[in-house]
Design a protein around this motif. Structure first.
Motif, PDB file in Angstrom:
ATOM      1  N   GLN A  98       0.837  -1.195   0.000  1.00  0.00           N
ATOM      2  CA  GLN A  98       0.000   0.000   0.000  1.00  0.00           C
ATOM      3  C   GLN A  98       0.878   1.254   0.000  1.00  0.00           C
ATOM      4  OE1 GLN A  98      -2.153   0.985   3.568  1.00  0.00           O
ATOM      5  NE2 GLN A  98      -3.776   1.975   2.406  1.00  0.00           N
ATOM      6  N   GLY A 146       3.762  13.663   8.496  1.00  0.00           N
ATOM      7  CA  GLY A 146       3.584  12.241   8.815  1.00  0.00           C
ATOM      8  C   GLY A 146       4.725  11.435   8.224  1.00  0.00           C
ATOM      9  N   TYR A 147       5.424  10.711   9.102  1.00  0.00           N
ATOM     10  CA  TYR A 147       6.559   9.897   8.662  1.00  0.00           C
ATOM     11  C   TYR A 147       6.372   8.500   9.244  1.00  0.00           C
ATOM     12  CZ  TYR A 147      11.467   8.959   7.422  1.00  0.00           C
ATOM     13  OH  TYR A 147      12.628   8.455   6.863  1.00  0.00           O
ATOM     14  N   ILE A 150       3.534   4.756   5.764  1.00  0.00           N
ATOM     15  CA  ILE A 150       3.379   5.216   4.377  1.00  0.00           C
ATOM     16  C   ILE A 150       4.289   6.409   4.097  1.00  0.00           C
ATOM     17  CG2 ILE A 150       1.740   6.095   2.667  1.00  0.00           C
ATOM     18  CD1 ILE A 150      -0.430   4.456   4.076  1.00  0.00           C
ATOM     19  N   SER A 169       7.073  14.551  12.117  1.00  0.00           N
ATOM     20  CA  SER A 169       6.417  13.481  12.877  1.00  0.00           C
ATOM     21  C   SER A 169       6.258  13.926  14.325  1.00  0.00           C
ATOM     22  CB  SER A 169       7.245  12.181  12.793  1.00  0.00           C
ATOM     23  OG  SER A 169       8.565  12.439  13.217  1.00  0.00           O
ATOM     24  N   LEU A 202      -0.908  12.437   7.403  1.00  0.00           N
ATOM     25  CA  LEU A 202      -1.143  12.313   8.842  1.00  0.00           C
ATOM     26  C   LEU A 202      -2.400  11.483   9.087  1.00  0.00           C
ATOM     27  CD1 LEU A 202      -0.585  16.025   9.932  1.00  0.00           C
ATOM     28  CD2 LEU A 202       0.811  14.067  10.661  1.00  0.00           C
ATOM     29  N   THR A 208      -4.551  16.839  14.796  1.00  0.00           N
ATOM     30  CA  THR A 208      -4.287  17.082  13.368  1.00  0.00           C
ATOM     31  C   THR A 208      -5.518  17.591  12.608  1.00  0.00           C
ATOM     32  OG1 THR A 208      -4.779  14.802  12.703  1.00  0.00           O
ATOM     33  CG2 THR A 208      -2.498  15.284  13.333  1.00  0.00           C
ATOM     34  N   VAL A 229      -3.649  13.609   0.980  1.00  0.00           N
ATOM     35  CA  VAL A 229      -4.098  12.218   0.926  1.00  0.00           C
ATOM     36  C   VAL A 229      -4.349  11.662   2.329  1.00  0.00           C
ATOM     37  CG1 VAL A 229      -3.166  11.492  -1.305  1.00  0.00           C
ATOM     38  CG2 VAL A 229      -1.636  11.604   0.664  1.00  0.00           C
ATOM     39  N   HIS A 279     -10.830   9.300  -3.234  1.00  0.00           N
ATOM     40  CA  HIS A 279     -10.204   8.519  -2.152  1.00  0.00           C
ATOM     41  C   HIS A 279      -9.611   7.232  -2.730  1.00  0.00           C
ATOM     42  CE1 HIS A 279     -10.283   7.616   2.442  1.00  0.00           C
ATOM     43  NE2 HIS A 279      -9.236   7.058   1.851  1.00  0.00           N
ATOM     44  N   ALA A 281      -6.050   7.045  -3.771  1.00  0.00           N
ATOM     45  CA  ALA A 281      -4.596   7.143  -3.923  1.00  0.00           C
ATOM     46  C   ALA A 281      -3.948   5.767  -3.848  1.00  0.00           C
ATOM     47  CB  ALA A 281      -4.027   8.055  -2.835  1.00  0.00           C
ATOM     48  N   CYS A 282      -4.476   4.912  -2.989  1.00  0.00           N
ATOM     49  CA  CYS A 282      -3.951   3.543  -2.904  1.00  0.00           C
ATOM     50  C   CYS A 282      -4.965   2.681  -2.166  1.00  0.00           C
ATOM     51  CB  CYS A 282      -2.612   3.523  -2.171  1.00  0.00           C
ATOM     52  SG  CYS A 282      -2.720   4.033  -0.457  1.00  0.00           S
ATOM     53  N   ARG A 314      -2.747   8.117  21.782  1.00  0.00           N
ATOM     54  CA  ARG A 314      -2.182   8.926  20.689  1.00  0.00           C
ATOM     55  C   ARG A 314      -3.259   9.299  19.678  1.00  0.00           C
ATOM     56  NH1 ARG A 314       2.600   5.563  17.924  1.00  0.00           N
ATOM     57  NH2 ARG A 314       0.689   4.755  17.029  1.00  0.00           N
TER      58      ARG A 314
HETATM   59  P1  NDP Z   1       1.222   5.742  10.691  1.00  0.00           P
HETATM   60  O1  NDP Z   1       0.410   5.646  11.939  1.00  0.00           O
HETATM   61  O2  NDP Z   1       2.190   4.652  10.386  1.00  0.00           O
HETATM   62  O3  NDP Z   1       2.042   7.129  10.694  1.00  0.00           O
HETATM   63  C1  NDP Z   1       1.463   8.325  11.113  1.00  0.00           C
HETATM   64  C2  NDP Z   1       2.530   9.406  11.132  1.00  0.00           C
HETATM   65  O4  NDP Z   1       1.930  10.647  11.514  1.00  0.00           O
HETATM   66  C3  NDP Z   1       3.650   9.119  12.143  1.00  0.00           C
HETATM   67  O5  NDP Z   1       4.892   9.521  11.634  1.00  0.00           O
HETATM   68  C4  NDP Z   1       3.251  10.005  13.326  1.00  0.00           C
HETATM   69  O6  NDP Z   1       4.333  10.410  14.148  1.00  0.00           O
HETATM   70  C5  NDP Z   1       2.681  11.201  12.593  1.00  0.00           C
HETATM   71  N1  NDP Z   1       1.814  11.979  13.476  1.00  0.00           N
HETATM   72  C6  NDP Z   1       0.651  11.615  14.068  1.00  0.00           C
HETATM   73  N2  NDP Z   1       0.163  12.616  14.825  1.00  0.00           N
HETATM   74  C7  NDP Z   1       1.045  13.633  14.731  1.00  0.00           C
HETATM   75  C8  NDP Z   1       1.123  14.918  15.287  1.00  0.00           C
HETATM   76  N3  NDP Z   1       0.179  15.372  16.139  1.00  0.00           N
HETATM   77  N4  NDP Z   1       2.183  15.690  14.978  1.00  0.00           N
HETATM   78  C9  NDP Z   1       3.149  15.249  14.150  1.00  0.00           C
HETATM   79  N5  NDP Z   1       3.133  14.018  13.563  1.00  0.00           N
HETATM   80  C10 NDP Z   1       2.093  13.228  13.855  1.00  0.00           C
HETATM   81  O7  NDP Z   1       0.176   5.918   9.499  1.00  0.00           O
HETATM   82  P2  NDP Z   1       0.326   5.515   7.952  1.00  0.00           P
HETATM   83  O8  NDP Z   1       1.604   6.064   7.454  1.00  0.00           O
HETATM   84  O9  NDP Z   1       0.047   4.073   7.777  1.00  0.00           O
HETATM   85  O10 NDP Z   1      -0.917   6.297   7.336  1.00  0.00           O
HETATM   86  C11 NDP Z   1      -1.025   7.699   7.515  1.00  0.00           C
HETATM   87  C12 NDP Z   1      -2.386   8.195   7.100  1.00  0.00           C
HETATM   88  O11 NDP Z   1      -2.503   8.210   5.681  1.00  0.00           O
HETATM   89  C13 NDP Z   1      -3.592   7.355   7.549  1.00  0.00           C
HETATM   90  O12 NDP Z   1      -3.928   7.551   8.890  1.00  0.00           O
HETATM   91  C14 NDP Z   1      -4.668   7.905   6.622  1.00  0.00           C
HETATM   92  O13 NDP Z   1      -5.168   9.105   7.176  1.00  0.00           O
HETATM   93  C15 NDP Z   1      -3.882   8.228   5.342  1.00  0.00           C
HETATM   94  N6  NDP Z   1      -4.127   7.244   4.279  1.00  0.00           N
HETATM   95  C16 NDP Z   1      -4.814   7.642   3.152  1.00  0.00           C
HETATM   96  C17 NDP Z   1      -5.049   6.784   2.105  1.00  0.00           C
HETATM   97  C18 NDP Z   1      -5.714   7.229   0.857  1.00  0.00           C
HETATM   98  O14 NDP Z   1      -6.048   6.398   0.002  1.00  0.00           O
HETATM   99  N7  NDP Z   1      -5.906   8.507   0.656  1.00  0.00           N
HETATM  100  C19 NDP Z   1      -4.609   5.367   2.182  1.00  0.00           C
HETATM  101  C20 NDP Z   1      -3.856   5.068   3.376  1.00  0.00           C
HETATM  102  C21 NDP Z   1      -3.646   5.958   4.388  1.00  0.00           C
HETATM  103  P3  NDP Z   1       5.222   9.305  14.948  1.00  0.00           P
HETATM  104  O15 NDP Z   1       6.055   8.641  13.863  1.00  0.00           O
HETATM  105  O16 NDP Z   1       6.028  10.095  15.870  1.00  0.00           O
HETATM  106  O17 NDP Z   1       4.267   8.351  15.588  1.00  0.00           O
END
Ligand code: NDP
Length: 316
Positions: A98, A146-147, A150, A169, A202, A208, A229, A279, A281-282, A314
């Motif tokens: 994904q 967001g890091y 994905i 992040s 994010l 957020t 996204v 919606h 993207a993947c 969180r």
């Molecule tokens: P993860 O939970 O693996 O990563 C979330 C990231 O966001 C982490 O790096 C986290 O920080 C950071 N984060 C969360 N809250 C905060 C904050 N308050 N301040 C700064 N950074 C923050 O999620 P994924 O990467 O798997 O997915 C991310 C999002 O992408 C999903 O929740 C969804 O919303 C979106 N998505 C959209 C899709 C689409 O088709 N459009 C498909 C898939 C996902 P830390 O690393 O420190 O925890």
């Protein structure tokens, strides 16, 4: 001794989950028995749920549910369901394929902006033969909100293409080559400064929600491009329109919306600087969803916390 199949209820207001997950429902036969919401069977026997935008009172009907699986990477529609209870483990799907597909989507828009695809499409409409100035990827800084699973893949792919990549992040984490990390409110300001392409990856949490607003857009390089996204409620829609009208943003690719499907009369459809995708993207594969459901059922049977359980504190 074989275990009794776990009873799992399908909960969605937007998708026919029995139809969507039919191949996995067949594959999981003997392991998980799927029931439809309020189908008249004994709700007290239901120990698990699979959900995507569930009915608001859904979990009130199933007092013994111990785990609820999302069918996607984001579990916000389960987390924010009003009848969700403490003690139910909320599980999301994590699949490297994904992240790869999302990366392709973001790279497509990033290069489209860098190489002025919009301007060429416009020229073609009027049969204009004109070469446009080109810029190297190195001159187009990308910021990623967001890091995680994905965002990390997207960041490393963009860095490999030569874009300077900055990521934001919540916690500090090691970054791959060509990627610089930022955290906190001050880190966000420094990350946005001079960013030309902003990618939102994010999760939707109380912190957020509404983050993509006028104040944030104002910190970007003038003429920046937004690839959104994450989730619809991250974006203040009127602020996006104002930033596009003023030229602070030159364009936006929007894949997620407050209300999906996007209403026919929504202002985004006809906006010349906005690319709308549904919606899309993947996706996670159906087999990854099936694998997550199976692993969660095993964890419920064993009385342990399922893998990829969301941290309620969180919010993701
Ligand atoms: P993860 O939970 O693996 O990563 C979330 C990231 O966001 C982490 O790096 C986290 O920080 C950071 N984060 C969360 N809250 C905060 C904050 N308050 N301040 C700064 N950074 C923050 O999620 P994924 O990467 O798997 O997915 C991310 C999002 O992408 C999903 O929740 C969804 O919303 C979106 N998505 C959209 C899709 C689409 O088709 N459009 C498909 C898939 C996902 P830390 O690393 O420190 O925890």
């Amino acid at each position: 001794m074989p275990l009794t199949p776990l009873r799992c209820v399908l909960l969605s207001t937007t998708l026919d989950l029995r139809d969507y997950l039919s191949s996995e429902i067949t594959r999981l036969e003997g392991h998980v028995t799927f029931i439809d919401h309020l189908d008249g069977s004994d709700a007290a026997d239901v120990q698990m749920a699979v959900g995507w935008h569930p009915q608001q009172d859904a979990f009130d009907h199933y007092p013994n549910v111990r785990a609820a699986c999302s069918i996607a990477a984001g579990a916000d529609s389960l987390l924010h369901c009003p009848s969700m209870r403490d003690g139910i483990d909320i599980v999301r799907v994590v699949e490297p394929a994904q992240a790869e597909m999302m990366s392709g989507f973001v790279v497509w828009h990033a290069i489209g902006h860098q190489r002025q695809m919009g301007a060429y499409l416009q020229q073609q409409r009027f049969k204009v033969w004109q070469r446009l100035p080109k810029r190297s990827a190195a001159d187009v800084p990308v910021g990623i909100l967001g890091y995680g699973a994905i965002g990390a893949r997207v960041a490393s792919d963009l860095a490999m293409l030569g874009f300077p990549v900055k990521v934001w992040s919540r916690t500090e984490k090691p970054t791959s080559a060509g990627v610089t990390g930022f955290q906190g409110a001050d880190g966000l300001r420094r990350m946005l400064d001079d960013t030309e392409i902003l990618v939102n990856l994010l999760p939707l949490t109380t912190e957020t929600r509404g983050i993509l607003d006028a104040a944030l857009f104002a910190l970007l390089r003038r003429g920046a491009y937004l690839v959104h996204v994450g989730r619809g409620p991250h974006l203040v829609e009127q602020d996006l329109i104002a930033a596009l009208d003023s030229g602070q943003l030159s364009g936006a690719a929007i894949d997620v919306f407050d209300v999906e499907p996007l209403r026919g009369d929504h202002m985004f459809w006809g906006h010349p600087k906005i690319v709308v995708t549904p919606h899309d993207a993947c996706d996670v594969t159906l087999s990854a969803i099936g694998g997550t459901i199976r692993a969660t059922a095993d964890a419920v049977h064993a009385g342990v916390k399922p893998k990829d359980t969301v941290d309620r504190m969180r919010g993701y």
